[in-house]
Design a protein around this motif. Structure first.
Motif, PDB file in Angstrom:
ATOM      1  N   LYS A   2      -7.562 -11.175 -12.534  1.00 38.38           N
ATOM      2  CA  LYS A   2      -7.378  -9.741 -12.648  1.00 38.38           C
ATOM      3  C   LYS A   2      -6.751  -9.227 -11.349  1.00 38.38           C
ATOM      4  CE  LYS A   2      -9.351  -9.239 -16.696  1.00 38.38           C
ATOM      5  NZ  LYS A   2      -8.593  -8.763 -17.892  1.00 38.38           N
ATOM      6  N   LYS A   3      -6.085  -8.071 -11.456  1.00 37.94           N
ATOM      7  CA  LYS A   3      -5.372  -7.529 -10.296  1.00 37.94           C
ATOM      8  C   LYS A   3      -5.913  -6.140  -9.945  1.00 37.94           C
ATOM      9  CE  LYS A   3      -0.909  -7.812 -10.296  1.00 37.94           C
ATOM     10  NZ  LYS A   3       0.497  -7.691 -10.776  1.00 37.94           N
ATOM     11  N   ALA A   4      -6.233  -5.947  -8.679  1.00 37.15           N
ATOM     12  CA  ALA A   4      -6.645  -4.638  -8.172  1.00 37.15           C
ATOM     13  C   ALA A   4      -5.742  -4.275  -7.006  1.00 37.15           C
ATOM     14  CB  ALA A   4      -8.102  -4.657  -7.718  1.00 37.15           C
ATOM     15  N   VAL A   5      -5.562  -2.982  -6.811  1.00 40.55           N
ATOM     16  CA  VAL A   5      -4.808  -2.509  -5.654  1.00 40.55           C
ATOM     17  C   VAL A   5      -5.636  -1.452  -4.942  1.00 40.55           C
ATOM     18  CG1 VAL A   5      -3.549  -0.806  -7.059  1.00 40.55           C
ATOM     19  CG2 VAL A   5      -2.618  -1.531  -4.838  1.00 40.55           C
ATOM     20  N   PHE A   6      -5.704  -1.565  -3.624  1.00 45.91           N
ATOM     21  CA  PHE A   6      -6.347  -0.551  -2.797  1.00 45.91           C
ATOM     22  C   PHE A   6      -5.265   0.412  -2.315  1.00 45.91           C
ATOM     23  CE2 PHE A   6     -10.350  -3.006  -1.127  1.00 45.91           C
ATOM     24  CZ  PHE A   6     -10.803  -3.108  -2.439  1.00 45.91           C
ATOM     25  N   LEU A   7      -5.427   1.679  -2.611  1.00 48.78           N
ATOM     26  CA  LEU A   7      -4.476   2.683  -2.159  1.00 48.78           C
ATOM     27  C   LEU A   7      -4.747   3.011  -0.702  1.00 48.78           C
ATOM     28  CD1 LEU A   7      -4.451   5.061  -5.262  1.00 48.78           C
ATOM     29  CD2 LEU A   7      -2.871   3.199  -4.711  1.00 48.78           C
ATOM     30  N   THR A   8      -3.711   2.961   0.102  1.00 40.23           N
ATOM     31  CA  THR A   8      -3.803   3.235   1.535  1.00 40.23           C
ATOM     32  C   THR A   8      -2.871   4.402   1.862  1.00 40.23           C
ATOM     33  OG1 THR A   8      -2.103   1.557   1.993  1.00 40.23           O
ATOM     34  CG2 THR A   8      -4.415   0.830   2.011  1.00 40.23           C
ATOM     35  N   CYS A   9      -2.438   4.516   3.103  1.00 50.25           N
ATOM     36  CA  CYS A   9      -1.519   5.600   3.477  1.00 50.25           C
ATOM     37  C   CYS A   9      -0.387   5.024   4.316  1.00 50.25           C
ATOM     38  CB  CYS A   9      -2.253   6.699   4.231  1.00 50.25           C
ATOM     39  SG  CYS A   9      -3.007   6.197   5.794  1.00 50.25           S
ATOM     40  N   GLY A  10       0.654   5.833   4.504  1.00 48.65           N
ATOM     41  CA  GLY A  10       1.841   5.346   5.200  1.00 48.65           C
ATOM     42  C   GLY A  10       1.585   4.919   6.624  1.00 48.65           C
ATOM     43  N   LYS A  11       0.727   5.645   7.333  1.00 48.05           N
ATOM     44  CA  LYS A  11       0.455   5.312   8.729  1.00 48.05           C
ATOM     45  C   LYS A  11      -0.390   4.048   8.855  1.00 48.05           C
ATOM     46  CE  LYS A  11      -1.113   7.399  13.065  1.00 48.05           C
ATOM     47  NZ  LYS A  11      -1.655   8.629  13.720  1.00 48.05           N
ATOM     48  N   TYR A  12      -1.282   3.819   7.891  1.00 50.91           N
ATOM     49  CA  TYR A  12      -2.147   2.639   7.894  1.00 50.91           C
ATOM     50  C   TYR A  12      -2.017   1.965   6.533  1.00 50.91           C
ATOM     51  CZ  TYR A  12      -4.124   5.151  11.873  1.00 50.91           C
ATOM     52  OH  TYR A  12      -4.288   5.820  13.057  1.00 50.91           O
ATOM     53  N   PRO A  13      -0.930   1.216   6.325  1.00 50.30           N
ATOM     54  CA  PRO A  13      -0.642   0.685   4.986  1.00 50.30           C
ATOM     55  C   PRO A  13      -1.491  -0.509   4.573  1.00 50.30           C
ATOM     56  CG  PRO A  13       1.040  -0.032   6.540  1.00 50.30           C
ATOM     57  CD  PRO A  13       0.150   0.928   7.285  1.00 50.30           C
ATOM     58  N   ASP A  14      -2.126  -1.174   5.522  1.00 50.06           N
ATOM     59  CA  ASP A  14      -2.901  -2.370   5.197  1.00 50.06           C
ATOM     60  C   ASP A  14      -4.334  -2.014   4.822  1.00 50.06           C
ATOM     61  OD1 ASP A  14      -0.691  -3.989   5.829  1.00 50.06           O
ATOM     62  OD2 ASP A  14      -1.260  -4.031   7.948  1.00 50.06           O
ATOM     63  N   ILE A  15      -5.011  -2.942   4.196  1.00 52.89           N
ATOM     64  CA  ILE A  15      -6.432  -2.763   3.892  1.00 52.89           C
ATOM     65  C   ILE A  15      -7.183  -2.599   5.214  1.00 52.89           C
ATOM     66  CG2 ILE A  15      -8.487  -3.832   2.864  1.00 52.89           C
ATOM     67  CD1 ILE A  15      -6.640  -5.342   0.973  1.00 52.89           C
ATOM     68  N   SER A  16      -8.080  -1.634   5.272  1.00 52.14           N
ATOM     69  CA  SER A  16      -8.825  -1.386   6.513  1.00 52.14           C
ATOM     70  C   SER A  16      -9.722  -2.580   6.832  1.00 52.14           C
ATOM     71  CB  SER A  16      -9.680  -0.126   6.380  1.00 52.14           C
ATOM     72  OG  SER A  16     -10.762  -0.345   5.481  1.00 52.14           O
ATOM     73  N   ASP A  17     -10.104  -2.699   8.099  1.00 56.55           N
ATOM     74  CA  ASP A  17     -10.943  -3.821   8.520  1.00 56.55           C
ATOM     75  C   ASP A  17     -12.252  -3.845   7.734  1.00 56.55           C
ATOM     76  OD1 ASP A  17      -9.027  -4.553  10.341  1.00 56.55           O
ATOM     77  OD2 ASP A  17     -10.016  -3.632  12.068  1.00 56.55           O
ATOM     78  N   SER A  18     -12.840  -2.680   7.511  1.00 54.96           N
ATOM     79  CA  SER A  18     -14.096  -2.617   6.766  1.00 54.96           C
ATOM     80  C   SER A  18     -13.895  -3.049   5.313  1.00 54.96           C
ATOM     81  CB  SER A  18     -14.681  -1.205   6.832  1.00 54.96           C
ATOM     82  OG  SER A  18     -15.862  -1.094   6.076  1.00 54.96           O
ATOM     83  N   ASP A  19     -12.868  -2.492   4.660  1.00 57.11           N
ATOM     84  CA  ASP A  19     -12.626  -2.824   3.256  1.00 57.11           C
ATOM     85  C   ASP A  19     -12.206  -4.277   3.070  1.00 57.11           C
ATOM     86  OD1 ASP A  19     -13.280  -0.291   2.451  1.00 57.11           O
ATOM     87  OD2 ASP A  19     -11.220   0.398   2.191  1.00 57.11           O
ATOM     88  N   SER A  55      -8.072   4.066   1.519  1.00 61.07           N
ATOM     89  CA  SER A  55      -7.774   4.665   2.826  1.00 61.07           C
ATOM     90  C   SER A  55      -6.530   5.549   2.740  1.00 61.07           C
ATOM     91  CB  SER A  55      -7.624   3.579   3.904  1.00 61.07           C
ATOM     92  OG  SER A  55      -6.757   2.549   3.475  1.00 61.07           O
ATOM     93  N   GLY A  56      -6.485   6.377   1.716  1.00 64.81           N
ATOM     94  CA  GLY A  56      -5.394   7.348   1.578  1.00 64.81           C
ATOM     95  C   GLY A  56      -5.653   8.568   2.435  1.00 64.81           C
ATOM     96  N   TRP A  57      -5.739   8.355   3.741  1.00 63.90           N
ATOM     97  CA  TRP A  57      -6.251   9.363   4.670  1.00 63.90           C
ATOM     98  C   TRP A  57      -5.295  10.521   4.920  1.00 63.90           C
ATOM     99  CZ3 TRP A  57      -7.498   4.520   7.883  1.00 63.90           C
ATOM    100  CH2 TRP A  57      -8.716   3.969   7.433  1.00 63.90           C
ATOM    101  N   ASP A  58      -4.096  10.479   4.334  1.00 62.67           N
ATOM    102  CA  ASP A  58      -3.135  11.571   4.545  1.00 62.67           C
ATOM    103  C   ASP A  58      -2.991  12.466   3.320  1.00 62.67           C
ATOM    104  OD1 ASP A  58      -1.926   9.733   2.901  1.00 62.67           O
ATOM    105  OD2 ASP A  58      -0.060   9.578   4.061  1.00 62.67           O
ATOM    106  N   TYR A  59      -3.865  12.334   2.336  1.00 60.27           N
ATOM    107  CA  TYR A  59      -3.671  13.080   1.086  1.00 60.27           C
ATOM    108  C   TYR A  59      -3.648  14.588   1.321  1.00 60.27           C
ATOM    109  CZ  TYR A  59      -8.528  14.642   0.667  1.00 60.27           C
ATOM    110  OH  TYR A  59      -9.728  15.277   0.886  1.00 60.27           O
ATOM    111  N   TYR A  60      -4.430  15.057   2.279  1.00 60.27           N
ATOM    112  CA  TYR A  60      -4.512  16.499   2.512  1.00 60.27           C
ATOM    113  C   TYR A  60      -3.235  17.051   3.139  1.00 60.27           C
ATOM    114  CZ  TYR A  60      -5.326  15.490   7.470  1.00 60.27           C
ATOM    115  OH  TYR A  60      -5.187  15.058   8.763  1.00 60.27           O
TER     116      TYR A  60
END
Length: 287
Positions: A2-19, A55-60
């Motif tokens: 199965k395939k999952a994708v974690f949505l991130t943001c442009g400034k931090y495009p990779d999966i976060s260290d915690s995730d 980590s879509g931290w720029d949505y706002y």
């Protein structure tokens, strides 16, 4: 697989260290995971069995586009977690008024919408000598300021700055945050998993690490877990949720309900990463 994708943001495009701690667990459950910024154009989101906002931290900063994004995935029937309607509701702090109407204890607040000229009388009724002004659409400590309630000029200036981008919220300042800090209750798949206490640096009230606060794991009082659980049980199905509150007078007051892109503290509780993977696998299986 199965395939999952974690949505991130442009400034931090990779999966976060915690995730990233969830990845081995997901792999062991037959789920591959990749990271894609939510703002990337031309992505076929339908190719994934689960699209997870992490980590879509720029949505706002791109709020109109974010709402369009949620609407597009909702219309397409994409398996987005948390559900798009729930994230849309949670993206504007008026959700706290909704919860208060359901009997949830929230920080006393006034919503100062753009176009309303004066809500001074409402602010004066708040049960505190000081207030916190913040954007109704925002995260972390972005645009947040503290004022004496009598400082009508300062409050007005802060609100006008916020109104360039968003409605504003004026809420009671809870001085307990300076000593007892803020409590974060993490729920995975609707079940409480762990608790973190966040203590601001001396003289501050904002509980963000980049502003000098301390975060540490702590066993939570069962009564406060129960109060946090009441909030979660008032919601539709969630993959993850974080209840941020301040205990005052023996009661947990909701400061923020984080359903979009909260840090879930897998770095402090590594086993909870496995619970997250299991919950996501269950949602994928149930279709």
């Amino acid at each position: 697989m199965k395939k999952a994708v974690f949505l991130t943001c442009g400034k931090y495009p990779d999966i976060s260290d915690s995730d990233r701690l969830t990845v081995p667990y997901l792999t062991s459950l037959g789920i591959s995971v990749t990271a894609v910024p939510w703002t990337r154009r031309g992505v076929d989101w339908g190719q994934y069995d689960a699209v997870v906002m992490r980590s879509g931290w720029d949505y706002y900063r791109h709020y109109g586009r974010f709402l369009e994004f949620l609407g597009d995935l909702e219309s397409a029937g994409t398996a987005l977690w948390n559900p798009p309607g729930l994230m849309r509701w949670n993206s504007h702090k008026s959700y706290k008024l909704d919860l208060a109407g359901r009997g949830i204890a929230v920080t006393p607040m006034v919503l100062w919408q753009r176009g309303r000229t004066d809500v001074t009388q409402d602010i004066n009724r708040l049960p505190s000598d000081r207030v916190v002004v913040k954007p109704a659409v925002g995260l972390s400590a972005f645009g947040v300021s503290r004022h004496d309630k009598s400082d009508v000029t300062g409050i007005g200036k802060a609100v006008r700055r916020i109104h360039r981008q968003s409605d504003a919220v004026v809420e009671s300042y809870l001085p307990d945050v300076e000593t007892a800090g803020e409590s974060s209750f993490v729920f995975i798949g609707g079940e409480f998993t762990h608790h973190v206490r966040k203590i601001p640096k001396a003289g501050d009230f904002r509980a963000q690490p980049y502003l000098g606060s301390r975060e540490f794991p702590e066993e939570a009082d069962p009564d406060y877990i129960r109060q946090a659980r009441t909030i979660i049980r008032s919601l539709p199905v969630t993959l993850y949720a974080r209840v941020d509150g301040i205990v005052t007078g023996g009661r947990l007051l909701l400061v923020e309900l984080e359903l979009i892109e909260p840090h879930l503290f897998f770095d402090l509780y590594p086993d909870s990463a496995g619970k997250f993977a299991g919950a996501l696998a269950g949602l994928i299986k149930s279709g």
